[in-house]
Scaffold this motif. Sequence first.
Motif, short mmCIF file in Angstrom:
data_model
loop_
_atom_site.label_atom_id
_atom_site.label_comp_id
_atom_site.label_asym_id
_atom_site.label_seq_id
_atom_site.Cartn_x
_atom_site.Cartn_y
_atom_site.Cartn_z
N HIS A 98 8.11 -29.90 43.20
CA HIS A 98 7.70 -30.52 44.45
C HIS A 98 8.90 -30.98 45.25
O HIS A 98 9.00 -30.75 46.46
N ALA A 99 9.86 -31.65 44.58
CA ALA A 99 11.04 -32.15 45.29
C ALA A 99 11.81 -30.99 45.91
O ALA A 99 12.27 -31.08 47.05
N ALA A 101 10.58 -28.09 46.78
CA ALA A 101 9.78 -27.52 47.88
C ALA A 101 9.94 -28.36 49.13
O ALA A 101 10.15 -27.83 50.23
N VAL A 102 9.87 -29.68 48.97
CA VAL A 102 9.97 -30.57 50.12
C VAL A 102 11.33 -30.39 50.80
O VAL A 102 11.43 -30.46 52.02
N GLN A 103 12.35 -30.15 49.99
CA GLN A 103 13.68 -30.00 50.58
C GLN A 103 13.94 -28.58 51.05
O GLN A 103 15.07 -28.24 51.42
N ARG A 146 15.26 -34.95 38.35
CA ARG A 146 14.74 -34.54 39.67
C ARG A 146 15.84 -34.73 40.72
O ARG A 146 16.06 -33.85 41.57
N LEU A 150 18.44 -31.63 42.95
CA LEU A 150 18.68 -31.54 44.40
C LEU A 150 20.17 -31.40 44.73
O LEU A 150 20.53 -31.22 45.88
#
Lengths: 239, 230, 270
Positions: A98-99, A101-103, A146, A150
Amino acid sequence: MRETASILPLQLDGLGFAASGERLLRDVTLTVRPRRRLVILGPNGAGKSLLLRLCHGLLRPSAGRITWAAPERAARAQAMVFQRPVLLRRSAMGNILHALAVQGHARQARRARAARALEPFNLAALADRPARLLSGGEQQRLAMARAWALVPEILFLDEPCAQLDPASTRLIEEMIARFSADGMTIVMTTHDLGQARRLAEDVAFLHRGRLVEASDAARFFAHPASAEARGFLAGELIL
Amino acid sequence: MSLIATALDLILSGDAILLDIIALSLRVTLSAVAIGCMIGLPIGAGLAMARFAGRGVVIVLVNALMGLPPVVAGLLIYLLLSRSGPLGPLDLLFSPTAMILAQTVLILPIVIALTRSVVEDLWGEYEEQLRSLNTSKLRAIPTLLWDGRFSLLTGVLAGFGRASAEVGAVLIVGGNIAGHTRTMTTAITLETSRGNLALAVALGMVLMTVTLALNAAAYGAGQWGRRIAG
Amino acid sequence: MQILQILATASTLALMPAFAAAPGHITVASTTSTEQSGLFDYVLPIFEAESGIEVRVVAQGTGQALETGRRGDADVVFVHARALEEDFVAEGYGVERLDVMYNDFVLVGPGDDPADLAGADFAADAMAAIAQAQLAFTSRGDDSGTHVKERTLWEAAGLIPEGAWYRETGSGMGPTLNTASQMNAHTLTDRSTWLSFENRGDLEIVFEGDPELFNPYGVILVSPDRHAHVEAEGGQAFIDWLISQEGQAAIADYEIDGEQLFFPNADDGS
């Protein structure tokens, strides 16, 4: 590691923050240097967490300026881990996906990248487990992984071990050391002096919303300049 | 007791007209639930995230509309779809589509209100983390809806319950036409007024069984989901 | 995302058949009592098989059925309230009112008939006897054709019904009969609803046969001049069939428990 210019150093000038008329932080001027581990120390209520949130952009300063070396890239190149990890109601892997994807990471690359983030921290076996059913220590390690996935230039950590047992604390500290070794800049708060001594390269000491002292760690612990810091290090109850 | 025996007999014999009525009822209500969710989930989430003047008024209005009497919803759709109304040329009055529309109007406030409350609570919990990831409020909506899925299921069920149980709206806009717009509730009304209580009881039993089964399934899914997703 | 797709597909499927409005059907606005009598279930399949036209009956109160016609939401109106029907045509909403059939009203009440209504000569006398003895009476109280007829009878008897014995249900014939059956009360009902009504309890017909109780049905094509979309051709075909020998025979053939419910009268001059 990067061809583009670093977003660091981070320069804080006369930073202040007030909420409902109360000045919780005032006139903080500080430079966060690249590839260093900065530990923010101070008694409860000194404004440590507040300072982290201002730097990370979760709060807006009511006075002063925050200047990144490469402002246009600053937002994407930082991450934060909170005292109580906020994990989504998905699997451990799902949280990292999710992290990513958001970025805006490409769909095809996400899974491999998430797996690479879980593997070095012994989380691979937990990949498919519901994140919120992991133990406290596992949850915080997942939150760290997580952030790691990133690839931020700077990582903010707000009391990351405050609710953990010694074994879990040790694992988190190992992760922080590894992040740092990879060239990541670390800014963290802690109330654990032992942890500060183990991890800090630079120290910023806050007291009642003011930055009382900022120096390299060796000098701070050996020869604190201010009376407040001396009292704090001696374990006195300073108010 | 012989009434219930006759009713059971009717159900077990698989009477074709009875089956048609059940199928139409499910088609109408499930379609209304689906449309209600497609519209209500994003609106509810948007209402949870957005800050604008008059937001409080909108929230109060939506909450109040949860109590909209079905006959009033039916009357509104009737006036809208009537040949003399603004949407008359569509020729939709007395059709299953009209009934789906009317039930959607009934379901929508429930879905919006519950979604708002679920999403608002989750946003309170997730806000710092999501903002730390540079998530825009718009991008956060699908995340929050997905993570609230088991709580949202309750709202969807409440909507289904309201729609499947109501008779006022479908009777007005559907007309209770045999073989075309006759649902379980309108048929129960008709059969009761005919004094044909056995068929009315049979339909009532089917309706309750369907509702019970759906609720049990949703409860089970919710329990299971909470266990696996925390 | 997948969920949204599934929802989208589901709702498209749900809407599709309705948007593709099938030609070859007409909508008839009629009354609940006609629908409840079961007449349509008997005669419509005969007409549909012959003409290929599907007849969709919306059963409403008399006033509501005429309003449905006025708004153009039905092609044919088939009701039993002569004065209102004539107004409907006079206002230009209907083409022409045609006689189709009649049935009659009957007075039902407890089988032991304490006030000896069976011995009355006229309906108004029977009503007066009920009021005199203050026997329980349930009224539709909904301005339906039946309610209008009931009020006419009270007027003819020179009475204003009031008191604890007189109950207005404000609902249709079926619910009113259900109430009367529970309270063992008298009520005025059309014969067809009564014959098809199953939850009678101790109620029986206690008075019948006064010509004053006849209940004529009329059929009207909604004016295509007023509402251009009216299925005039199909509607006219239905009306023509109803008043044809064949349609009239079908109406006469409909029976419940060996009793004929409706009496065709299309040939009686109107």
